[in-house]
Scaffold this active site. Sequence first.
Site, PDB file in Angstrom:
ATOM      1  N   GLU A 116     -16.028   8.839   8.974  1.00 41.62           N
ATOM      2  CA  GLU A 116     -15.979  10.288   9.109  1.00 41.62           C
ATOM      3  C   GLU A 116     -14.617  10.819   8.689  1.00 41.62           C
ATOM      4  O   GLU A 116     -13.590  10.176   8.890  1.00 41.62           O
ATOM      5  CB  GLU A 116     -16.292  10.703  10.551  1.00 41.62           C
ATOM      6  CG  GLU A 116     -17.740  10.439  10.930  1.00 41.62           C
ATOM      7  CD  GLU A 116     -18.103  10.853  12.343  1.00 41.62           C
ATOM      8  OE1 GLU A 116     -19.286  11.163  12.576  1.00 41.62           O
ATOM      9  OE2 GLU A 116     -17.208  10.872  13.214  1.00 41.62           O
ATOM     10  N   CYS A 129      -8.221  15.383   7.896  1.00 40.04           N
ATOM     11  CA  CYS A 129      -8.027  14.179   8.709  1.00 40.04           C
ATOM     12  C   CYS A 129      -8.907  13.083   8.132  1.00 40.04           C
ATOM     13  O   CYS A 129     -10.133  13.233   8.078  1.00 40.04           O
ATOM     14  CB  CYS A 129      -8.393  14.470  10.160  1.00 40.04           C
ATOM     15  SG  CYS A 129      -8.301  13.038  11.256  1.00 40.04           S
ATOM     16  N   CYS A 136     -12.734   0.452  14.617  1.00 33.84           N
ATOM     17  CA  CYS A 136     -11.343   0.266  15.007  1.00 33.84           C
ATOM     18  C   CYS A 136     -11.242  -0.991  15.854  1.00 33.84           C
ATOM     19  O   CYS A 136     -12.179  -1.345  16.581  1.00 33.84           O
ATOM     20  CB  CYS A 136     -10.839   1.478  15.799  1.00 33.84           C
ATOM     21  SG  CYS A 136      -9.054   1.464  16.109  1.00 33.84           S
ATOM     22  N   CYS A 140      -8.625   1.673  22.288  1.00 34.53           N
ATOM     23  CA  CYS A 140      -7.946   2.613  23.179  1.00 34.53           C
ATOM     24  C   CYS A 140      -9.001   3.248  24.081  1.00 34.53           C
ATOM     25  O   CYS A 140     -10.021   3.759  23.600  1.00 34.53           O
ATOM     26  CB  CYS A 140      -7.196   3.673  22.390  1.00 34.53           C
ATOM     27  SG  CYS A 140      -5.859   2.995  21.373  1.00 34.53           S
ATOM     28  N   CYS A 143     -10.516   6.893  23.576  1.00 32.95           N
ATOM     29  CA  CYS A 143     -10.905   7.273  22.211  1.00 32.95           C
ATOM     30  C   CYS A 143     -12.321   6.803  21.915  1.00 32.95           C
ATOM     31  O   CYS A 143     -12.648   5.616  22.080  1.00 32.95           O
ATOM     32  CB  CYS A 143      -9.926   6.654  21.212  1.00 32.95           C
ATOM     33  SG  CYS A 143     -10.304   7.014  19.482  1.00 32.95           S
ATOM     34  N   GLY A 192      -9.850   4.276  12.810  1.00 36.61           N
ATOM     35  CA  GLY A 192      -9.082   3.099  12.451  1.00 36.61           C
ATOM     36  C   GLY A 192      -7.594   3.228  12.695  1.00 36.61           C
ATOM     37  O   GLY A 192      -7.057   4.312  12.929  1.00 36.61           O
ATOM     38  N   SER A 224      -0.532   8.430  11.569  1.00 40.04           N
ATOM     39  CA  SER A 224      -0.506   8.210  13.009  1.00 40.04           C
ATOM     40  C   SER A 224      -0.822   6.761  13.314  1.00 40.04           C
ATOM     41  O   SER A 224      -1.824   6.220  12.853  1.00 40.04           O
ATOM     42  CB  SER A 224      -1.533   9.118  13.693  1.00 40.04           C
ATOM     43  OG  SER A 224      -1.592   8.839  15.084  1.00 40.04           O
ATOM     44  N   HIS A 248       0.927   8.585  24.626  1.00 39.33           N
ATOM     45  CA  HIS A 248      -0.038   8.790  25.714  1.00 39.33           C
ATOM     46  C   HIS A 248       0.351   8.276  27.092  1.00 39.33           C
ATOM     47  O   HIS A 248      -0.405   8.493  28.046  1.00 39.33           O
ATOM     48  CB  HIS A 248      -1.406   8.201  25.352  1.00 39.33           C
ATOM     49  CG  HIS A 248      -1.904   8.611  24.004  1.00 39.33           C
ATOM     50  ND1 HIS A 248      -2.010   9.936  23.625  1.00 39.33           N
ATOM     51  CD2 HIS A 248      -2.297   7.871  22.932  1.00 39.33           C
ATOM     52  CE1 HIS A 248      -2.468   9.996  22.377  1.00 39.33           C
ATOM     53  NE2 HIS A 248      -2.626   8.769  21.934  1.00 39.33           N
ATOM     54  N   CYS A 366     -10.122  15.551  18.075  1.00 41.78           N
ATOM     55  CA  CYS A 366      -9.315  14.336  18.161  1.00 41.78           C
ATOM     56  C   CYS A 366      -9.908  13.369  19.169  1.00 41.78           C
ATOM     57  O   CYS A 366     -10.209  13.720  20.304  1.00 41.78           O
ATOM     58  CB  CYS A 366      -7.888  14.710  18.564  1.00 41.78           C
ATOM     59  SG  CYS A 366      -6.764  13.322  18.690  1.00 41.78           S
TER      60      CYS A 366
END
Length: 387
Positions: A116, A129, A136, A140, A143, A192, A224, A248, A366
């Site tokens: 995406e 983005c 991934c 996390c 996420c 990713g 990032s 975070h 996000c």
Amino acid sequence: MPATAPITQDVLTLPRKLAEAGLPNIVGLTRDALREALIAAGTPERQAKMRVGQIWSWIYHRGVQDFAAMTNLSKEYRALLAQNFSIGRPEIVTRQVSSDGTRKYLLRIEGGHEVEAVYIPDDDRGTLCISSQVGCTLTCSFCHTGTQKLVRNLTAAEIVGQILVARDDLSEWGREPAAKRFITNIVLMGMGEPLYNTDNVRDAMLIAMDGDGIAISRRRVTLSTSGIVPEIARVGAEIGCLLAISFHATTDEVRDKLVPINRKYKIAELLDACRAYPRLSNSERITFEYVMLKGVNDTDADARRLVKLIAGIPAKINLIPFNPWPGAPYERSDADRITAFADIVNRAGYASPVRTPRGEDIMAACGQLKSATERARRQKTGALPPA
């Protein structure tokens, strides 16, 4: 030079058919790699540099998708290109438009895999983005993408191809000057971890930043990372873009749970790499991304620890209200708690904008990206409730 076959319309205008036939994709090759490929295909070495410039302009400045459109090349040479290469792009499977104008693209790539990309329009900019991996590997816990297993890295062609597809959809080709473009900024904040795919990300971003093509300024490209410390210096040296850290948490104990790579590269080591990042200055600050999780990382003490940790680093802190997804184990911090956190950071001298969630109604915000096929598969097996 290999013999040139008779020129036919079919040879010149069906790049999709040629790509399916297994011809190498010319998109994603660096200038040096493109030059070598052209020579190997029969281009005289003395002409190769000129041909690279011509082809580069057609693909990345004008957005052409077949060799027939390259009208400053002879028909014979266009036929040679068509016999040896394809001009490939990811295929748009679905395109969703949010009530706030955000566009989310589900893109199919080689092997039937899907990723995406999201376009976010603002008054003064348009941010695309993009993703660097299918799935991934970092898991996390806040996420949605992290709940999808890593399938593979994207190629440079598949990374830069996301930009080409978005420019196609926005009818952006040929818009001059650059200030009138829809896409002004690129962020590697999609699916990713970019620094587990550094070589392909580097090649794709060098193509995106090339002034004779897509021409996105390096200061408008932000990568990032969750903190793959050994690769951070390479980003500064080999790409030169801006850096964002998916941070975070303010203690190793909490960050180990939220961002498991912290178990390998602790906060202190990550911040040392940030302090050594090339060209670091008030005009090229590091962005620390901080998702606000109710009762987890949003106390006044967390805010005070945060500013103490990053002391001396030219930085800004993006506070990100948690974007919920089906089955998420967290809640978004209350608005007054986010405001209080931001006030402490601001008083310490750091900009701390609170990111306005965009595209939530189409799961484009996000932390919400996840390929539709993976989502559907898990729903079918009962592992995930319907979105």
